[in-house]
Scaffold this motif. Structure first.
Motif, PDB file in Angstrom:
ATOM      1  N   ALA A   1      -0.686   6.916  -3.391  1.00  0.00           N
ATOM      2  CA  ALA A   1      -0.651   8.215  -3.904  1.00  0.00           C
ATOM      3  C   ALA A   1      -1.494   8.393  -5.126  1.00  0.00           C
ATOM      4  O   ALA A   1      -1.708   9.282  -5.657  1.00  0.00           O
ATOM      5  CB  ALA A   1       0.713   8.666  -3.951  1.00  0.00           C
ATOM      6  N   ILE A   2      -1.880   6.954  -5.670  1.00  0.00           N
ATOM      7  CA  ILE A   2      -2.508   7.180  -6.842  1.00  0.00           C
ATOM      8  C   ILE A   2      -3.867   7.412  -6.805  1.00  0.00           C
ATOM      9  O   ILE A   2      -4.670   6.764  -6.091  1.00  0.00           O
ATOM     10  CB  ILE A   2      -2.374   5.804  -7.853  1.00  0.00           C
ATOM     11  N   GLU A   3      -4.173   8.587  -7.500  1.00  0.00           N
ATOM     12  CA  GLU A   3      -5.735   9.159  -7.393  1.00  0.00           C
ATOM     13  C   GLU A   3      -6.613   8.327  -8.409  1.00  0.00           C
ATOM     14  O   GLU A   3      -7.881   8.182  -7.685  1.00  0.00           O
ATOM     15  CB  GLU A   3      -5.591  10.455  -7.529  1.00  0.00           C
TER      16      GLU A   3
ATOM     17  N   GLU B   1       0.792  -1.375   0.064  1.00  0.00           N
ATOM     18  CA  GLU B   1      -0.125  -0.081   0.148  1.00  0.00           C
ATOM     19  C   GLU B   1       0.843   1.298  -0.008  1.00  0.00           C
ATOM     20  O   GLU B   1       0.625   2.344  -0.556  1.00  0.00           O
ATOM     21  CB  GLU B   1      -0.997  -0.139   1.067  1.00  0.00           C
ATOM     22  N   ALA B   2       2.051   1.033   0.468  1.00  0.00           N
ATOM     23  CA  ALA B   2       2.933   2.531   0.604  1.00  0.00           C
ATOM     24  C   ALA B   2       3.066   2.858  -0.664  1.00  0.00           C
ATOM     25  O   ALA B   2       3.373   4.118  -1.148  1.00  0.00           O
ATOM     26  CB  ALA B   2       4.238   2.016   1.371  1.00  0.00           C
ATOM     27  N   LEU B   3       3.258   1.920  -1.646  1.00  0.00           N
ATOM     28  CA  LEU B   3       3.660   2.340  -3.146  1.00  0.00           C
ATOM     29  C   LEU B   3       2.316   2.973  -3.764  1.00  0.00           C
ATOM     30  O   LEU B   3       2.408   3.685  -4.678  1.00  0.00           O
ATOM     31  CB  LEU B   3       4.028   0.934  -3.685  1.00  0.00           C
TER      32      LEU B   3
ATOM     33  N   SER C   1      -5.856  -3.055   4.907  1.00  0.00           N
ATOM     34  CA  SER C   1      -7.169  -2.400   4.631  1.00  0.00           C
ATOM     35  C   SER C   1      -7.263  -0.878   4.656  1.00  0.00           C
ATOM     36  O   SER C   1      -7.405  -0.247   5.877  1.00  0.00           O
ATOM     37  CB  SER C   1      -8.368  -2.824   5.667  1.00  0.00           C
ATOM     38  N   MET C   2      -7.260  -0.375   3.516  1.00  0.00           N
ATOM     39  CA  MET C   2      -6.918   1.146   3.587  1.00  0.00           C
ATOM     40  C   MET C   2      -7.547   1.738   2.274  1.00  0.00           C
ATOM     41  O   MET C   2      -7.227   1.441   1.157  1.00  0.00           O
ATOM     42  CB  MET C   2      -5.552   1.593   3.378  1.00  0.00           C
ATOM     43  N   PHE C   3      -8.788   2.582   2.580  1.00  0.00           N
ATOM     44  CA  PHE C   3      -9.461   3.502   1.542  1.00  0.00           C
ATOM     45  C   PHE C   3      -9.862   2.520   0.164  1.00  0.00           C
ATOM     46  O   PHE C   3      -9.716   3.026  -0.849  1.00  0.00           O
ATOM     47  CB  PHE C   3      -8.217   4.697   1.067  1.00  0.00           C
TER      48      PHE C   3
ATOM     49  N   MET D   1      -8.985  -3.034  -4.757  1.00  0.00           N
ATOM     50  CA  MET D   1      -8.080  -3.027  -6.126  1.00  0.00           C
ATOM     51  C   MET D   1      -6.882  -3.793  -6.402  1.00  0.00           C
ATOM     52  O   MET D   1      -6.495  -4.406  -7.483  1.00  0.00           O
ATOM     53  CB  MET D   1      -7.576  -1.412  -6.342  1.00  0.00           C
ATOM     54  N   VAL D   2      -6.030  -3.948  -5.271  1.00  0.00           N
ATOM     55  CA  VAL D   2      -4.937  -4.934  -5.322  1.00  0.00           C
ATOM     56  C   VAL D   2      -5.461  -6.459  -5.460  1.00  0.00           C
ATOM     57  O   VAL D   2      -5.048  -7.343  -6.286  1.00  0.00           O
ATOM     58  CB  VAL D   2      -3.973  -4.861  -4.090  1.00  0.00           C
ATOM     59  N   GLU D   3      -6.711  -6.888  -4.599  1.00  0.00           N
ATOM     60  CA  GLU D   3      -7.148  -8.145  -4.743  1.00  0.00           C
ATOM     61  C   GLU D   3      -7.567  -8.504  -6.194  1.00  0.00           C
ATOM     62  O   GLU D   3      -7.530  -9.546  -6.678  1.00  0.00           O
ATOM     63  CB  GLU D   3      -8.382  -8.243  -3.737  1.00  0.00           C
ATOM     64  N   TYR D   4      -8.016  -7.499  -6.836  1.00  0.00           N
ATOM     65  CA  TYR D   4      -8.617  -7.583  -8.298  1.00  0.00           C
ATOM     66  C   TYR D   4      -7.489  -8.299  -9.135  1.00  0.00           C
ATOM     67  O   TYR D   4      -7.615  -9.219  -9.969  1.00  0.00           O
ATOM     68  CB  TYR D   4      -9.084  -6.337  -9.060  1.00  0.00           C
TER      69      TYR D   4
END
Ligand code: ADP
Ligand code: MG
Length: 242
Positions: free
Chosen positions: A146-148, A141-143, A177-179, A184-187
């Motif tokens: 910042a992608i909007e 997630e740190a990576l 679990s964040m925002f 999206m990553v699970e997809y």
């Protein structure tokens, strides 16, 4: 060496889980471990790497934030796993992307998507260098935070995961679990394992289930995830029943 067998399974190193996965992860896939803070994600990924290193495989651990920096110390005090020894034997390589010398720092001058592209390049060159069989990224997630644009996010996640598939490296990638980023990553993942905490009466129990696994049947049950001085194991019992 023969060509990679697409049905080759890589065992997770977590007792009870490989049975749920019908043998393990598929070789060369991107496998996401998703859950809140303290649910066992870092231990899961480390145990996956230790399993490989114990068999003499080359493995790689990618650290993306301050939070994961204490992994060597914590795994020593928690389970007496000596990660430094694997490093000294040349079996385990750490890539710490917060290291200033890699110039992968977040800064106002660098667009977040450029940062991810540099990350992808770095990981790819490390993979080509070291040729690991297993990779653990703690955490992703740190990576991506910042992608909007969600569209951009999808593309970038696919981009990073495709590196592992291309080089036939089996990867475990943790996400908190964040925002909605976890979704999206699970997809983009080939498999998703969900970790959680459940309170039944006065008992706090950890739980695990396989949310998806492309190309394979799985045991579709929520099971108890047990953490002891030996690491993680999955018990053949439900956290919801007495
Ligand atoms: N030896 C141990 N026995 C039992 N539980 C442990 C042991 N070592 C660590 N834990 C538990 O595991 C938790 C941390 O798991 P971790 O993988 O760091 O979670 P996450 O990465 O999801 O935040 C600790 O907060 C602690 O409760
Ligand atoms: Mg963690």
């Amino acid at each position: 060496m023969t060509d990679a067998d697409p049905s080759m399974r890589v065992n997770s190193g977590i007792s009870g889980l490989d049975e749920m996965l019908r043998g393990g992860f598929f070789e060369g896939t991107a496998n996401v471990v998703s859950g809140k803070s303290g649910t066992g994600k870092t231990i899961f990924g480390t145990q996956f790497l230790v399993e490989g290193a114990k068999k003499g495989e080359k493995v790689m651990c990618i650290i993306t934030s301050e939070e994961s920096k204490s992994i060597v110390k914590e795994m020593k005090t928690s389970f007496n796993w000596n990660l430094e020894e694997y490093v000294n034997q040349g079996l385990l390589t750490f890539v710490d992307i917060t290291d200033p010398s890699l110039r992968l720092q977040k800064s106002v001058e660098i667009a977040p998507s450029e940062l991810i592209k540099s990350f992808k390049k770095l990981v790819e060159s490390k993979i080509e260098d070291i040729q690991p069989t297993r990779i653990f990224i703690d955490s992703i997630e740190a990576l991506f935070l910042a992608i909007e644009s969600n569209y951009k996010l999808r593309t970038l996640i696919d981009d990073v995961f495709s590196v592992f598939r291309k080089h036939n490296v089996t990867s475990v990638i943790t996400v908190g679990s964040m925002f909605g980023l976890d979704e999206m990553v699970e997809y983009g993942a080939d498999s998703v394992i969900k970790l959680d905490r459940i309170i039944t009466g006065n008992n706090l129990q950890r739980s695990i289930y396989i949310m998806k696994m492309r190309g394979s049947g799985t045991i579709n049950e929520v099971r108890v995830l047990n953490i002891s001085d030996n690491g993680i194991s999955v018990l053949a019992q439900s956290p919801y029943l007495e």
